[in-house]
Design an enzyme around this catalytic site. Structure first.
Site, PDB file in Angstrom:
ATOM      1  N   ARG A  28      15.777 -38.757  28.862  1.00  0.00           N
ATOM      2  CA  ARG A  28      16.151 -39.281  27.541  1.00  0.00           C
ATOM      3  C   ARG A  28      15.697 -38.366  26.408  1.00  0.00           C
ATOM      4  O   ARG A  28      16.253 -38.389  25.312  1.00  0.00           O
ATOM      5  CB  ARG A  28      15.530 -40.661  27.328  1.00  0.00           C
ATOM      6  CG  ARG A  28      15.968 -41.717  28.316  1.00  0.00           C
ATOM      7  CD  ARG A  28      15.106 -42.959  28.169  1.00  0.00           C
ATOM      8  NE  ARG A  28      13.690 -42.642  28.407  1.00  0.00           N
ATOM      9  CZ  ARG A  28      12.684 -43.427  28.051  1.00  0.00           C
ATOM     10  NH1 ARG A  28      12.927 -44.574  27.413  1.00  0.00           N
ATOM     11  NH2 ARG A  28      11.440 -43.081  28.310  1.00  0.00           N
ATOM     12  N   GLU A  33       2.223 -37.108  20.516  1.00  0.00           N
ATOM     13  CA  GLU A  33       1.443 -37.372  19.319  1.00  0.00           C
ATOM     14  C   GLU A  33       1.225 -36.047  18.604  1.00  0.00           C
ATOM     15  O   GLU A  33       0.617 -35.136  19.163  1.00  0.00           O
ATOM     16  CB  GLU A  33       0.101 -38.004  19.678  1.00  0.00           C
ATOM     17  CG  GLU A  33       0.224 -39.395  20.262  1.00  0.00           C
ATOM     18  CD  GLU A  33      -1.130 -40.046  20.538  1.00  0.00           C
ATOM     19  OE1 GLU A  33      -2.171 -39.379  20.319  1.00  0.00           O
ATOM     20  OE2 GLU A  33      -1.148 -41.211  20.968  1.00  0.00           O
ATOM     21  N   GLN A  51      -2.638 -33.866   2.274  1.00  0.00           N
ATOM     22  CA  GLN A  51      -1.281 -33.527   1.846  1.00  0.00           C
ATOM     23  C   GLN A  51      -0.507 -32.949   3.024  1.00  0.00           C
ATOM     24  O   GLN A  51      -1.039 -32.161   3.803  1.00  0.00           O
ATOM     25  CB  GLN A  51      -1.355 -32.487   0.710  1.00  0.00           C
ATOM     26  CG  GLN A  51      -0.023 -32.054   0.143  1.00  0.00           C
ATOM     27  CD  GLN A  51      -0.188 -31.128  -1.065  1.00  0.00           C
ATOM     28  OE1 GLN A  51      -1.035 -31.367  -1.924  1.00  0.00           O
ATOM     29  NE2 GLN A  51       0.609 -30.082  -1.119  1.00  0.00           N
ATOM     30  N   ASP A  52       0.759 -33.364   3.164  1.00  0.00           N
ATOM     31  CA  ASP A  52       1.674 -32.808   4.165  1.00  0.00           C
ATOM     32  C   ASP A  52       2.780 -32.047   3.448  1.00  0.00           C
ATOM     33  O   ASP A  52       3.346 -32.538   2.463  1.00  0.00           O
ATOM     34  CB  ASP A  52       2.308 -33.916   5.002  1.00  0.00           C
ATOM     35  CG  ASP A  52       1.388 -34.424   6.103  1.00  0.00           C
ATOM     36  OD1 ASP A  52       0.175 -34.169   6.025  1.00  0.00           O
ATOM     37  OD2 ASP A  52       1.893 -35.077   7.028  1.00  0.00           O
ATOM     38  N   ASN A  53       3.115 -30.858   3.957  1.00  0.00           N
ATOM     39  CA  ASN A  53       4.176 -30.037   3.373  1.00  0.00           C
ATOM     40  C   ASN A  53       5.195 -29.673   4.441  1.00  0.00           C
ATOM     41  O   ASN A  53       4.869 -29.602   5.632  1.00  0.00           O
ATOM     42  CB  ASN A  53       3.608 -28.744   2.781  1.00  0.00           C
ATOM     43  CG  ASN A  53       2.623 -28.983   1.652  1.00  0.00           C
ATOM     44  OD1 ASN A  53       2.689 -30.001   0.976  1.00  0.00           O
ATOM     45  ND2 ASN A  53       1.716 -28.067   1.464  1.00  0.00           N
ATOM     46  N   ARG A  63       6.746 -15.507   4.368  1.00  0.00           N
ATOM     47  CA  ARG A  63       6.003 -16.207   3.314  1.00  0.00           C
ATOM     48  C   ARG A  63       4.514 -15.891   3.487  1.00  0.00           C
ATOM     49  O   ARG A  63       3.932 -16.171   4.518  1.00  0.00           O
ATOM     50  CB  ARG A  63       6.246 -17.719   3.389  1.00  0.00           C
ATOM     51  CG  ARG A  63       7.704 -18.129   3.201  1.00  0.00           C
ATOM     52  CD  ARG A  63       7.844 -19.650   3.212  1.00  0.00           C
ATOM     53  NE  ARG A  63       9.228 -20.093   3.144  1.00  0.00           N
ATOM     54  CZ  ARG A  63       9.901 -20.335   2.017  1.00  0.00           C
ATOM     55  NH1 ARG A  63       9.295 -20.164   0.840  1.00  0.00           N
ATOM     56  NH2 ARG A  63      11.151 -20.750   2.052  1.00  0.00           N
ATOM     57  N   HIS A  66      -1.023 -16.172   1.734  1.00  0.00           N
ATOM     58  CA  HIS A  66      -1.440 -17.036   0.641  1.00  0.00           C
ATOM     59  C   HIS A  66      -2.793 -17.706   0.897  1.00  0.00           C
ATOM     60  O   HIS A  66      -3.174 -17.929   2.039  1.00  0.00           O
ATOM     61  CB  HIS A  66      -0.407 -18.152   0.423  1.00  0.00           C
ATOM     62  CG  HIS A  66       0.967 -17.659   0.111  1.00  0.00           C
ATOM     63  ND1 HIS A  66       2.094 -18.354   0.468  1.00  0.00           N
ATOM     64  CD2 HIS A  66       1.391 -16.539  -0.520  1.00  0.00           C
ATOM     65  CE1 HIS A  66       3.167 -17.695   0.066  1.00  0.00           C
ATOM     66  NE2 HIS A  66       2.769 -16.590  -0.536  1.00  0.00           N
ATOM     67  N   LYS A  75      -5.448 -25.683   7.068  1.00  0.00           N
ATOM     68  CA  LYS A  75      -4.059 -26.029   7.360  1.00  0.00           C
ATOM     69  C   LYS A  75      -3.849 -26.210   8.863  1.00  0.00           C
ATOM     70  O   LYS A  75      -4.309 -25.393   9.661  1.00  0.00           O
ATOM     71  CB  LYS A  75      -3.116 -24.937   6.854  1.00  0.00           C
ATOM     72  CG  LYS A  75      -3.140 -24.744   5.346  1.00  0.00           C
ATOM     73  CD  LYS A  75      -2.222 -23.609   4.906  1.00  0.00           C
ATOM     74  CE  LYS A  75      -2.247 -23.427   3.397  1.00  0.00           C
ATOM     75  NZ  LYS A  75      -1.368 -22.305   2.963  1.00  0.00           N
ATOM     76  N   HIS A 122      -3.010 -17.034   4.761  1.00  0.00           N
ATOM     77  CA  HIS A 122      -2.053 -17.515   5.755  1.00  0.00           C
ATOM     78  C   HIS A 122      -0.633 -17.087   5.384  1.00  0.00           C
ATOM     79  O   HIS A 122      -0.271 -17.038   4.209  1.00  0.00           O
ATOM     80  CB  HIS A 122      -2.115 -19.050   5.832  1.00  0.00           C
ATOM     81  CG  HIS A 122      -0.992 -19.658   6.601  1.00  0.00           C
ATOM     82  ND1 HIS A 122       0.061 -20.317   6.005  1.00  0.00           N
ATOM     83  CD2 HIS A 122      -0.745 -19.682   7.937  1.00  0.00           C
ATOM     84  CE1 HIS A 122       0.900 -20.729   6.934  1.00  0.00           C
ATOM     85  NE2 HIS A 122       0.430 -20.358   8.113  1.00  0.00           N
ATOM     86  N   TYR A 135       3.127 -28.513   7.724  1.00  0.00           N
ATOM     87  CA  TYR A 135       1.685 -28.329   7.779  1.00  0.00           C
ATOM     88  C   TYR A 135       0.945 -29.391   6.974  1.00  0.00           C
ATOM     89  O   TYR A 135       1.419 -29.886   5.960  1.00  0.00           O
ATOM     90  CB  TYR A 135       1.262 -26.929   7.347  1.00  0.00           C
ATOM     91  CG  TYR A 135       1.727 -26.445   6.002  1.00  0.00           C
ATOM     92  CD1 TYR A 135       0.841 -26.338   4.937  1.00  0.00           C
ATOM     93  CD2 TYR A 135       3.042 -26.033   5.803  1.00  0.00           C
ATOM     94  CE1 TYR A 135       1.249 -25.841   3.706  1.00  0.00           C
ATOM     95  CE2 TYR A 135       3.461 -25.540   4.587  1.00  0.00           C
ATOM     96  CZ  TYR A 135       2.561 -25.452   3.536  1.00  0.00           C
ATOM     97  OH  TYR A 135       2.989 -24.973   2.316  1.00  0.00           O
ATOM     98  N   LYS A 189       6.973 -12.708  -5.973  1.00  0.00           N
ATOM     99  CA  LYS A 189       5.511 -12.828  -6.053  1.00  0.00           C
ATOM    100  C   LYS A 189       4.838 -12.196  -4.842  1.00  0.00           C
ATOM    101  O   LYS A 189       3.847 -11.482  -4.973  1.00  0.00           O
ATOM    102  CB  LYS A 189       5.128 -14.305  -6.162  1.00  0.00           C
ATOM    103  CG  LYS A 189       3.637 -14.571  -6.221  1.00  0.00           C
ATOM    104  CD  LYS A 189       3.335 -16.033  -6.468  1.00  0.00           C
ATOM    105  CE  LYS A 189       3.835 -16.910  -5.351  1.00  0.00           C
ATOM    106  NZ  LYS A 189       3.487 -18.350  -5.570  1.00  0.00           N
ATOM    107  N   ASP A 190       5.406 -12.454  -3.656  1.00  0.00           N
ATOM    108  CA  ASP A 190       4.787 -11.939  -2.433  1.00  0.00           C
ATOM    109  C   ASP A 190       4.936 -10.430  -2.290  1.00  0.00           C
ATOM    110  O   ASP A 190       4.229  -9.814  -1.482  1.00  0.00           O
ATOM    111  CB  ASP A 190       5.372 -12.640  -1.209  1.00  0.00           C
ATOM    112  CG  ASP A 190       4.855 -14.067  -1.059  1.00  0.00           C
ATOM    113  OD1 ASP A 190       3.873 -14.408  -1.746  1.00  0.00           O
ATOM    114  OD2 ASP A 190       5.431 -14.826  -0.258  1.00  0.00           O
TER     115      ASP A 190
END
Length: 202
Positions: A28, A33, A51-53, A63, A66, A75, A122, A135, A189-190
């Site tokens: 199926r 978890e 916080q979750d992003n 990316r 940072h 994270k 990261h 994350y 920026k990066d």
């Protein structure tokens, strides 16, 4: 415990962990978890996420690298679609591994998670046509507190898979591609961060 396997201090860098959840599957589909506080604590990871992003990116997007200076974030990251190469760089000035990096491929198939504690830079590179990246963070996002390091700083020497191009002394993506000729894609920026020698230290 039993629902996760934790590989601690990966790459010889204290605090970095690769976490593999137990996946229960049949014809199926599957169930797992993705986070269980009790299991994490039993594995020695006492974390408080606030916080979750989630982001979506196309192939060749890079990316990073940072961090937040005054409000550093731990994270717990994973890819829920596609594949990314995820990297952490140790910025803890008293660490024996200051400036050292470790990378791991996170995919929707392997379902691995990567825990990066406070005190690291990261970033990630998208290897699939599209990747969705999730994350959890131990502190909130604080505008104006951002810091960064050039993704291609030779002092760090990250080996980004599939990336081809010649270093011109800057963080510019110009002239860089993946092995299938997909252009490397970084934000403005990066492409303007400096190197490790100028980076904030924790």
């Amino acid at each position: 415990m039993g629902q996760i396997t934790v590989e601690k201090n990966v790459g010889g860098i204290e605090g970095l962990c690769v976490i593999t959840p137990a996946v229960h599957g049949d014809k199926r589909g599957y169930f797992m978890e993705t986070y269980n506080q009790r299991d994490m604590e039993e594995a020695g990871l006492n974390l408080n996420f606030v916080q979750d992003n989630q982001s979506s990116s196309t192939k060749g997007v890079l990316r990073g690298l940072h961090f937040q200076k005054q409000y550093p974030q731990g994270k717990l990251v994973r890819a829920i679609r596609g594949s990314v190469f995820d990297v952490a760089v140790d910025l803890r000035k008293h660490s024996k591994t200051y400036g050292k990096w470790f990378g791991v491929e996170l995919t929707e198939e392997n379902k691995k998670q990567f825990y990066i504690p406070e005190g690291f830079a990261h970033g990630f590179l998208v290897l699939s046509d599209i990747a969705e990246f999730c994350y959890k963070c131990t502190d909130f996002y604080h505008p104006g507190d951002e810091g960064g390091i050039a993704w291609n700083d030779p002092e760090i020497g990250i080996t980004w898979p599939e990336v081809q191009g010649e270093y011109d002394g800057t963080a510019s993506a110009k002239g860089y591609t993946l092995s299938d000729s997909t252009p490397l894609n970084l934000s403005e920026k990066d492409q303007n961060w400096g190197g490790l020698k100028d980076a904030f230290q924790f």
